[in-house]
Design a protein around this motif. Structure first.
Motif, short mmCIF file in Angstrom:
data_model
loop_
_atom_site.label_atom_id
_atom_site.label_comp_id
_atom_site.label_asym_id
_atom_site.label_seq_id
_atom_site.Cartn_x
_atom_site.Cartn_y
_atom_site.Cartn_z
N ILE A 80 1.04 -1.39 -0.10
CA ILE A 80 -0.11 -0.58 -0.21
C ILE A 80 0.95 0.90 0.01
O ILE A 80 0.69 2.07 -0.99
CB ILE A 80 -0.97 -0.25 0.88
CG1 ILE A 80 -2.26 1.12 1.09
CG2 ILE A 80 -0.82 0.74 2.60
CD1 ILE A 80 -3.86 0.40 0.12
N ARG A 81 2.07 1.07 1.11
CA ARG A 81 3.54 2.35 0.68
C ARG A 81 4.03 2.09 0.77
O ARG A 81 4.38 0.89 1.38
CB ARG A 81 2.95 3.17 1.90
CG ARG A 81 1.70 4.34 2.14
CD ARG A 81 1.17 4.59 3.17
NE ARG A 81 0.72 3.33 4.05
CZ ARG A 81 -0.65 2.69 4.27
NH1 ARG A 81 -1.35 3.54 3.85
NH2 ARG A 81 -0.60 1.67 5.16
N TYR A 192 -4.44 7.08 -6.42
CA TYR A 192 -3.58 6.37 -5.44
C TYR A 192 -2.67 4.97 -4.92
O TYR A 192 -2.28 4.86 -5.12
CB TYR A 192 -2.67 6.89 -4.45
CG TYR A 192 -4.43 7.27 -3.16
CD1 TYR A 192 -4.96 5.75 -2.71
CD2 TYR A 192 -5.50 8.67 -3.40
CE1 TYR A 192 -6.06 6.28 -1.96
CE2 TYR A 192 -6.78 7.56 -2.73
CZ TYR A 192 -6.50 6.83 -2.29
OH TYR A 192 -8.51 6.50 -1.22
N CYS A 193 -3.38 4.61 -5.40
CA CYS A 193 -3.43 2.97 -4.97
C CYS A 193 -3.72 1.82 -5.75
O CYS A 193 -3.94 1.70 -6.64
CB CYS A 193 -5.81 3.53 -3.96
SG CYS A 193 -5.77 1.39 -2.95
N PRO A 291 -13.02 6.31 5.43
CA PRO A 291 -12.14 6.40 4.96
C PRO A 291 -12.86 7.72 4.43
O PRO A 291 -13.43 8.68 3.67
CB PRO A 291 -11.50 5.78 3.72
CG PRO A 291 -11.94 4.21 4.68
CD PRO A 291 -13.15 4.35 4.76
N GLN A 293 -10.04 11.00 3.48
CA GLN A 293 -8.32 10.60 2.94
C GLN A 293 -8.15 11.86 2.42
O GLN A 293 -7.22 12.39 2.34
CB GLN A 293 -8.89 10.05 1.46
CG GLN A 293 -9.86 8.68 1.24
CD GLN A 293 -8.79 7.34 2.08
OE1 GLN A 293 -7.72 8.30 2.51
NE2 GLN A 293 -9.35 5.87 1.80
N ILE A 332 -7.29 9.13 6.09
CA ILE A 332 -6.76 10.61 5.99
C ILE A 332 -4.41 10.45 5.30
O ILE A 332 -3.86 9.72 6.04
CB ILE A 332 -6.69 11.54 6.50
CG1 ILE A 332 -8.38 11.60 7.51
CG2 ILE A 332 -5.75 13.34 6.32
CD1 ILE A 332 -8.02 12.53 8.74
N PHE A 362 -1.72 9.52 6.61
CA PHE A 362 -0.70 9.32 5.82
C PHE A 362 -0.04 9.86 5.46
O PHE A 362 -0.81 10.90 5.14
CB PHE A 362 -1.30 7.73 4.92
CG PHE A 362 -1.98 6.68 5.70
CD1 PHE A 362 -1.05 5.35 6.40
CD2 PHE A 362 -3.61 6.62 5.72
CE1 PHE A 362 -1.91 4.67 7.30
CE2 PHE A 362 -4.24 5.30 5.93
CZ PHE A 362 -3.64 4.39 6.97
N ILE A 363 1.30 9.94 4.96
CA ILE A 363 1.86 10.70 3.51
C ILE A 363 1.75 10.25 2.61
O ILE A 363 2.30 8.93 2.61
CB ILE A 363 2.89 10.50 4.24
CG1 ILE A 363 3.10 12.05 5.67
CG2 ILE A 363 4.14 11.37 3.01
CD1 ILE A 363 4.92 12.51 6.35
N ARG A 367 2.68 5.09 -5.62
CA ARG A 367 3.00 3.07 -6.73
C ARG A 367 2.59 3.31 -7.39
O ARG A 367 1.83 3.76 -8.22
CB ARG A 367 1.82 2.89 -5.71
CG ARG A 367 1.12 2.93 -4.61
CD ARG A 367 1.83 2.77 -3.33
NE ARG A 367 2.59 1.95 -3.14
CZ ARG A 367 4.01 1.66 -2.97
NH1 ARG A 367 4.92 2.36 -3.47
NH2 ARG A 367 4.37 0.92 -3.02
N1 5AD Z 1 -0.08 6.62 -0.46
C1 5AD Z 1 -0.68 6.82 1.27
N2 5AD Z 1 -2.02 6.14 2.07
C2 5AD Z 1 -2.44 5.56 0.85
N3 5AD Z 1 -3.77 4.57 1.33
C3 5AD Z 1 -3.98 3.90 0.17
N4 5AD Z 1 -3.16 4.01 -1.00
C4 5AD Z 1 -1.64 5.12 -0.16
C5 5AD Z 1 -1.09 5.76 -0.78
N5 5AD Z 1 -0.81 5.29 -2.36
C6 5AD Z 1 -3.83 4.79 2.41
C7 5AD Z 1 -5.87 5.31 2.44
C8 5AD Z 1 -6.14 4.00 2.27
C9 5AD Z 1 -5.32 3.05 3.94
C10 5AD Z 1 -6.12 1.87 3.86
O1 5AD Z 1 -4.32 3.36 2.81
O2 5AD Z 1 -5.82 6.48 3.50
O3 5AD Z 1 -7.97 4.52 3.22
#
Ligand code: 5AD
Ligand code: SF4
Length: 472
Positions: A80-81, A192-193, A291, A293, A332, A362-363, A367
Motif C-alpha cells: 500500500i505504501r 493513488y491506490c 475513510p 482521505q 486520511i 498517512f503521507i 505507487r
Molecule cells: N499513499 C498513502 N496512503 C495510501 N492509502 C492507500 N494508498 C495510499 C498511498 N498510495 C491509505 C488510504 C487507505 C488506507 C488503507 O491506506 O488512506 O484508506
C-alpha cells in the motif's frame, strides 16, 4: 514461471467470475519441519495468513515464532505504501543471512508485493535466494509450489481479474473473533491506490455461502464476526441477484451471532437503508470505519473518490443521527500532489466537524502503475511531514476527548485475551471498537462483560468489572 503484469491486472471485462473449490488432498511430507510466517498490512492479509497457515499445517509443518528455528519462511506482504516495501526487503536481508547458515531454508514471498512487476523483477535480479513467489490469486497453490520446489526460483503470479474460492479452510488466530471474506478485489481505482491492481476486480461471495460460514462459526463458539471487503458497501452488485450489503448484514445479524462488524466502507456506496439496518439490530456493532482521505473537493476529485466534502459530512451526520452511540473512524492522506495549504485546511476542517473517534493518517506514497504516480508532486517532504504532525495532533486530541466521554460509563466489552505486558490484566473491545484494559483473570476471556471505564488515554481505556452496577 508466471510473472505479474500491471497492465493485465488493470483490465476489467465482463468475463464471468468462476466459483472454484479448494482441494486439500496433498501429502504430509514436511513432518518435523517448522515454518515461520510474517504478515504485513491490512486485515485482508491477516485473514489470508490464516489460510496459508492451514495449508502448511496440512503439509505437516508446525509453526515457530523464532525465525532462526524455521525450515520455511513465508512473508505475506503489503504494497500500500513504500515503507511497507522497505520493511519487507529489510526483513529479507535477515532471511538471506540465515540461509547462509541453513542452506536448506526455504523462503516464500506472497501477498500484494508479489503482484507488482517491479518488485518481482527486483526479487529475480537481486534476491535469487528467494525460492517461491506466489500471488494473491493463487494462495491455494502454495502447497503445490512447495511440493514441486525445484532448484530454480519458482515464481507463480497471475495478473487476472480473479475468481471466488469456496470451501477454504482456515487455521484461525482466535477462537472468539473471526474474519469472514464477503468479497474480494476493488473496482474503485482511487488514483493513488494499488489495491485494484494487486487484488483484482470486485467480486462477491454468494450470500448463502457467507451465512453458512457464519452459522458454522457460531456453532463453534465464536462470539464475533467481521465481514471483510475492500469496499463492503458494494457487496452483491456484481452478482445481479437482487440483494446487496444491507440484505447480507440483516441475514448475518439474524444468525444470532453476538457481534457483527464489517470493514471497510466507501462513502460512495453507503445507502440510508444500510444505516437503518445497522441501527435496527443490537448485534450489529455501532462502529463504522469511513475513510475520508481528504477534505478538499479539488483533491478528492484528483483522488477519484467520487464524493465531495459536503456529501461526506452529510453521510457522517446521518449515520450519527440514526445509530445511537456510534463511533466513526477514518483514514486520511496528506501531501497528495498539488495539495495546497488551503486544501489541507479543508481536511482539518472536516476533522473539526466530525471529531472522529480515531483516524489512521498517512503521507501520500506514489505507487508504480497508478494514475496519481504520474502527477508531478509539488509538495515537499518537509511540508508533508509538517501537515502530518498538525493533523495527528488534532486527531489525537479528538480521540482522547471521545475516550474521556466514556469515563464513568458502563460498556459491554468482549474480552479477548491476557494483557501481554501485565498478566494481572486482560483486554477486550467495546461495542464501539475501543480497546480496554481490565484488571481480571483469564476466566473472563471469551465473555462479553459490563465494564466501568475508569480512565481514558488517547489510544486505550482502563476499566473495571461491575456486578449489578457496583465495581468489584
Ligand atoms: N499513499 C498513502 N496512503 C495510501 N492509502 C492507500 N494508498 C495510499 C498511498 N498510495 C491509505 C488510504 C487507505 C488506507 C488503507 O491506506 O488512506 O484508506
Ligand atoms: Fe484502494 Fe479506493 Fe479501492 Fe479503497 S476504495 S481499496 S482506497 S481503490
Amino acid at each position: 514461471m508466471n510473472l505479474p503484469d500491471l497492465k493485465e491486472a488493470k483490465k476489467r471485462t465482463d468475463k464471468e467470475v468462476l466459483e472454484k473449490k479448494v482441494e486439500y488432498n496433498f501429502p504430509k511430507i514436511f513432518l518435523n519441519k517448522k515454518y515461520f510466517l510474517r504478515t504485513y498490512g491490512c486485515q485482508m492479509n491477516v485473514h489470508d495468513s490464516e489460510e496459508i497457515r492451514k495449508y502448511l499445517e496440512i503439509l505437516g509443518f508446525t509453526e515457530t515464532v523464532v525465525l532462526e528455528e524455521s525450515d520455511l519462511v513465508v512473508l505475506n506482504t503489503c504494497a500500500i505504501r513504500e515503507n511497507a516495501h522497505d520493511k519487507v526487503f529489510g526483513y529479507l536481508g535477515r532471511c538471506k543471512h540465515l540461509k547462509r547458515e541453513k542452506p536448506n531454508l526455504l523462503i516464500a514471498i506472497g501477498g500484494c508485493m508479489s503482484q507488482e512487476e517491479s518488485v518481482v523483477e527486483e526479487i529475480k535480479n537481486k534476491h535469487p535466494y528467494v525460492d517461491i513467489v506466489f500471488g494473491t490469486h493463487n494462495i491455494s497453490e502454495l502447497p503445490k509450489l512447495l511440493l514441486e520446489k525445484k532448484e530454480k526460483q519458482n515464481i507463480e503470479v497471475y495478473s487476472i481479474e480473479g475468481d471466488v474460492y469456496e470451501g477454504i479452510k482456515y487455521s484461525r488466530d482466535s477462537k472468539i473473533t473471526a474474519w469472514v471474506n464477503i468479497m474480494y478485489g476493488c473496482d474503485k481505482f482511487c488514483t493513488y491506490c494499488i489495491v485494484p491492481y494487486t487484488r483484482g476486480k470486485e467480486r462477491s461471495r454468494k450470500l448463502e455461502s457467507i451465512i453458512a460460514e457464519v452459522e458454522e462459526l457460531k456453532q463453534n463458539g465464536y462470539k464475533e464476526v467481521t465481514l471483510l471487503g475492500q469496499n463492503v458497501n458494494a457487496y452483491g452488485s456484481d452478482l445481479h441477484k437482487g440483494y446487496d450489503f444491507k440484505d447480507l448484514l440483516e441475514k448475518v445479524a439474524l444468525t444470532g451471532i453476538e457481534r457483527v462488524r464489517f470493514v471497510t466502507s466507501h462513502p460512495w456506496n453507503f445507502t440510508s437503508e444500510m444505516i437503518d439496518v445497522i441501527a435496527k439490530y443490537d448485534n450489529i456493532m455501532p462502529y463504522i470505519h469511513l475513510p475520508l482521505q481528504s477534505g478538499s473537493d479539488g483533491i478528492l476529485k484528483l483522488m477519484g473518490r467520487r464524493y465531495t466534502k459536503k456529501e461526506y459530512i452529510s453521510l457522517f451526520r446521518s449515520i450519527k443521527e440514526k445509530i445511537p452511540n456510534v463511533s466513526i473512524t477514518t483514514d486520511i492522506i496528506v501531501g497528495f500532489p498539488n495539495e495546497t495549504e488551503e486544501d489541507f485546511l479543508e481536511t482539518l476542517n472536516v476533522v473539526d466537524i466530525c471529531k472522529f473517534d480515531s483516524a489512521f493518517t498517512f503521507i501520500y506514497s506514489p505507487r508504480v502503475g497508478t494514475p496519481a504516480s504520474l502527477i508531478k508532486d509539488n509538495v515537499t517532504m518537509e511540508e508533508k511531514e509538517e501537515r502530518l504532525q498538525r493533523l495527528n495532533k488534532l486527531v489525537n486530541a479528538y480521540s482522547l476527548e471521545a475516550n474521556q466521554r466514556l469515563v464513568g460509563n458502563v460498556v459491554p466489552v468482549l474480552i479477548l485475551g491476557e494483557n501481554e505486558k501485565d498478566k494481572t490484566c486482560v483486554y477486550g473491545y467495546t461495542d464501539t471498537m475501543k480497546l480496554v484494559n481490565i484488571e481480571g483473570g483469564k476466566d473472563l476471556i471469551g465473555n462479553i462483560v459490563p465494564i466501568k471505564i475508569k480512565e481514558a488515554k488517547s489510544f486505550s481505556l482502563d476499566g473495571e468489572i461491575v456486578k449489578e452496577g457496583v465495581p468489584i
